[in-house]
Write a protein that holds these residues in place. Sequence first.
Motif, PDB file in Angstrom:
ATOM      1  N   GLY A 189       0.802  -1.216   0.000  1.00  0.00           N
ATOM      2  CA  GLY A 189       0.000   0.000   0.000  1.00  0.00           C
ATOM      3  C   GLY A 189       0.834   1.264   0.000  1.00  0.00           C
ATOM      4  O   GLY A 189       0.316   2.359  -0.228  1.00  0.00           O
ATOM      5  N   ASN A 193      -1.970   2.910  -3.262  1.00  0.00           N
ATOM      6  CA  ASN A 193      -2.972   3.183  -2.227  1.00  0.00           C
ATOM      7  C   ASN A 193      -3.804   4.397  -2.624  1.00  0.00           C
ATOM      8  O   ASN A 193      -4.263   5.166  -1.780  1.00  0.00           O
ATOM      9  CB  ASN A 193      -2.279   3.432  -0.886  1.00  0.00           C
ATOM     10  N   THR A 209      -7.629  -1.378   4.058  1.00  0.00           N
ATOM     11  CA  THR A 209      -7.688  -1.920   2.707  1.00  0.00           C
ATOM     12  C   THR A 209      -7.516  -3.428   2.836  1.00  0.00           C
ATOM     13  O   THR A 209      -6.453  -3.917   3.209  1.00  0.00           O
ATOM     14  CB  THR A 209      -6.591  -1.334   1.808  1.00  0.00           C
TER      15      THR A 209
END
Length: 241
Positions: A189, A193, A209
């Motif tokens: 990420g 992201n 996430t």
Amino acid sequence: MIDNLPYRQVGTDDLRTGGLLCVADHASNFVPDDIELGIDRSLLDQHIAVDIGVEGIADRLARRHGIPAHIACVSRLVCDFHRNEDDRAVVPTESDGRLIAGNIGADVEDRLNRFHRPYHEAMSKLIEKAKPRMIVALHSFTPSLETSDEERPWEVSLLHNQDDRAARHAIRLFSEQGLTVGDNVPYSGKQLNATMDRHAEAAGIPYCTVEIRQDHIANKAGQARWAVMLADVMGRVALEV
């Protein structure tokens, strides 16, 4: 698409503020009739076109668990909502070794205007209205890539950039379920992201996430199971951040 919108929202009619909000950037494999990707239609059912299983989970979270959802209605091969506007892959010309020939020379600005900008503008308005305690960004990943022999043993992974408050709690709680849990794998990420950087980190909103391995959620039974688990785990995480 419904009413030519690149997204749909579920569970938002009687919206309560301060709860969880689900976002599914790659939930659809839909390609508008006027866009020719130049690929075999069978590829639209594979991971390069859609996060398999995610739409069913997002719908269940909204309809059965009271977690409103903002769900993509266009394939990531048409326009990738989980990319920044200036990312070359926002209209991809290749994915996992597959050439997306129809996107070569595509009018990227038109794709952004038709799909990417309305999608994110609507998400921004929903977040402003919902004032979520935490956002759950829902994705899935394939157990293996065509372009790599590396296996992906994780059953679920948590991705994060700088803000890892919620991810740390979620990793612990999923591990307590007996799952093999990844931390910023099979990709990081910190490199990818875009949606949560824009809508969560920039606003100081905690987020998770969540990447679920696709073979766990390829059918309705798996999707139902994971919706129950996600509602429980994400609810507990939100109380701790």
